[in-house]
Design an enzyme around this catalytic site. Structure first.
Site, PDB file in Angstrom:
ATOM      1  N   CYS A  86      -8.910 -14.920 -10.395  1.00  0.00           N
ATOM      2  CA  CYS A  86      -9.278 -13.505 -10.286  1.00  0.00           C
ATOM      3  C   CYS A  86     -10.807 -13.366 -10.194  1.00  0.00           C
ATOM      4  CB  CYS A  86      -8.671 -12.711 -11.445  1.00  0.00           C
ATOM      5  SG  CYS A  86      -8.573 -10.927 -11.132  1.00  0.00           S
ATOM      6  N   HIS A 194      -2.770 -14.540 -11.690  1.00  0.00           N
ATOM      7  CA  HIS A 194      -3.103 -15.135 -12.983  1.00  0.00           C
ATOM      8  C   HIS A 194      -2.023 -16.104 -13.461  1.00  0.00           C
ATOM      9  CE1 HIS A 194      -6.582 -12.587 -14.292  1.00  0.00           C
ATOM     10  NE2 HIS A 194      -6.046 -11.735 -13.440  1.00  0.00           N
ATOM     11  N   GLU A 196      -2.265 -18.254 -15.782  1.00  0.00           N
ATOM     12  CA  GLU A 196      -2.345 -18.382 -17.242  1.00  0.00           C
ATOM     13  C   GLU A 196      -1.565 -17.285 -17.956  1.00  0.00           C
ATOM     14  OE1 GLU A 196      -5.662 -15.434 -16.465  1.00  0.00           O
ATOM     15  OE2 GLU A 196      -4.512 -16.964 -15.397  1.00  0.00           O
TER      16      GLU A 196
END
Length: 229
Positions: A86, A194, A196
């Site tokens: 990002c 994302h 994660e």
């Protein structure tokens, strides 16, 4: 294997990245402040999402001048793994570690929801555990995720297999549905979604886990090959 999670003023996904490394592969991981001038101890550098320096001027435009970015460039040149997520992707393009730029979303709205991605290149150190063409669900959260480059750069990236992820349903107007790219060498990857935030069923998806297991696999394979020599 040692991971560094960079922290800029305004980073807000650094903890997510730290916890993802802990939960998925259990390797050593440190937070590294943006003023650091030595990353030699680390094998993989994660440049997290957020709003570094408040996204003033342009997203990532100020971060590219942080002292740590000279070390990120050095690590990339040495073949170490660098993943920008990002705002981290935006920083890597501003620092010219990746081609192109991230523009305002075509809708001019902040988009925050799950998206379906296609794994376009599963031969990078970050995608080895995925199948070529595999569809995965990863969340996005960005206002400037509209990837753009000129036609010559796009053709070069296609020829070099640098397009790593593409959107199934383009949420931001990105050229060629691009969600993530690599450098020519393949050891630097930037992506707007994302991973994660997709490492636990509680988060709605575990499809991001394979990014972290891939990195560890690539590192081990590299070191096993070196030991054989």
């Amino acid at each position: 294997m040692k991971f560094a999670v960079l922290v800029f003023p305004g980073s807000n996904c650094d903890i997510d990245c730290f916890k993802a490394v802990e939960e998925t592969i259990g390797e050593p991981v440190d937070y590294v402040w943006h003023t650091a001038t030595d990353l030699s101890a680390y094998d993989c550098i994660l440049v997290p999402g957020g709003f570094s320096y408040g996204d003033y001027l342009r997203c990532g435009a100020i971060s590219q001048f942080a002292p740590v970015m000279a070390e990120v460039a050095k690590a990339a040149e040495q073949g170490k793994y660098v993943l920008g997520i990002c705002n981290g992707f935006q920083i890597l393009t501003e620092a010219r570690l990746l081609p192109g730029a991230l523009l305002r979303n075509g809708s001019m709205k902040f988009r925050c929801h799950d998206v379906v991605l296609t794994v376009t290149n599963n031969q990078t150190p970050f995608t080895l555990d995925y199948e070529q063409g595999e569809e995965i669900v990863i969340p996005i959260a960005h206002g400037e995720g509209n990837y753009y480059c000129d036609e010559a750069t796009l053709e070069q990236m296609k020829a070099n297999n640098q397009i790593v992820f593409q959107y199934g349903d383009n949420p931001n107007g990105s050229l060629h549905d691009i969600a993530g790219i690599s450098n020519e060498r393949g050891n630097v990857v930037g992506m707007m979604p994302h991973p994660e935030r997709a490492v636990n069923e509680l988060l709605g998806s575990t499809d991001g886990k394979k990014m972290f297991t891939s990195i560890l696999k690539a590192w081990r394979d590299q070191h096993d090959a070196a030991n054989i020599r």
